[in-house]
Motif scaffolding. Structure first.
Motif, PDB file in Angstrom:
ATOM      1  N   ASP A   8       0.800  -1.219   0.000  1.00  0.00           N
ATOM      2  CA  ASP A   8       0.000   0.000   0.000  1.00  0.00           C
ATOM      3  C   ASP A   8       0.837   1.275   0.000  1.00  0.00           C
ATOM      4  OD1 ASP A   8       0.891  -0.210   2.594  1.00  0.00           O
ATOM      5  OD2 ASP A   8      -1.056   0.201   3.512  1.00  0.00           O
ATOM      6  N   ASN A  32      -3.761  -2.920  -2.240  1.00  0.00           N
ATOM      7  CA  ASN A  32      -4.354  -3.361  -0.976  1.00  0.00           C
ATOM      8  C   ASN A  32      -4.645  -4.853  -1.021  1.00  0.00           C
ATOM      9  OD1 ASN A  32      -7.204  -3.917  -1.784  1.00  0.00           O
ATOM     10  ND2 ASN A  32      -7.223  -1.726  -2.222  1.00  0.00           N
ATOM     11  N   CYS A  57      -3.329  -7.284   7.412  1.00  0.00           N
ATOM     12  CA  CYS A  57      -3.734  -6.432   6.292  1.00  0.00           C
ATOM     13  C   CYS A  57      -4.451  -7.184   5.183  1.00  0.00           C
ATOM     14  CB  CYS A  57      -2.503  -5.766   5.685  1.00  0.00           C
ATOM     15  SG  CYS A  57      -1.528  -4.847   6.880  1.00  0.00           S
TER      16      CYS A  57
END
Length: 71
Positions: A8, A32, A57
């Motif tokens: 990211d 992402n 994430c």
């Protein structure tokens, strides 16, 4: 070798992709985890490794059962 980079931070991604491409690899980029998951499912990548995924994430479905190291 065809690789997928999920990062990211744009500057970090640029540096990593540049180095990998200089080494002769083909690199697809995603910004992402959700985009990366979709790309990983649809792409043809050389390997999938748990060490490349950040468990905080990336969505849990991205933790592929074929991983050679713990997520």
């Amino acid at each position: 070798m065809n690789l997928l980079l999920i990062e990211d931070d744009r500057e970090t991604a640029d540096h990593i992709c540049h180095a990998l491409r200089e080494s002769g690899h083909t690199v697809d980029e995603c910004g992402n985890g959700w985009e990366g998951l979709a790309q990983a499912r649809n792409g043809d990548y050389a390997a999938r490794t748990g060490s490349a995924w950040c468990g905080n994430c990336v969505p849990k479905p991205a933790r592929f059962p074929s991983c050679s190291s713990p997520p």
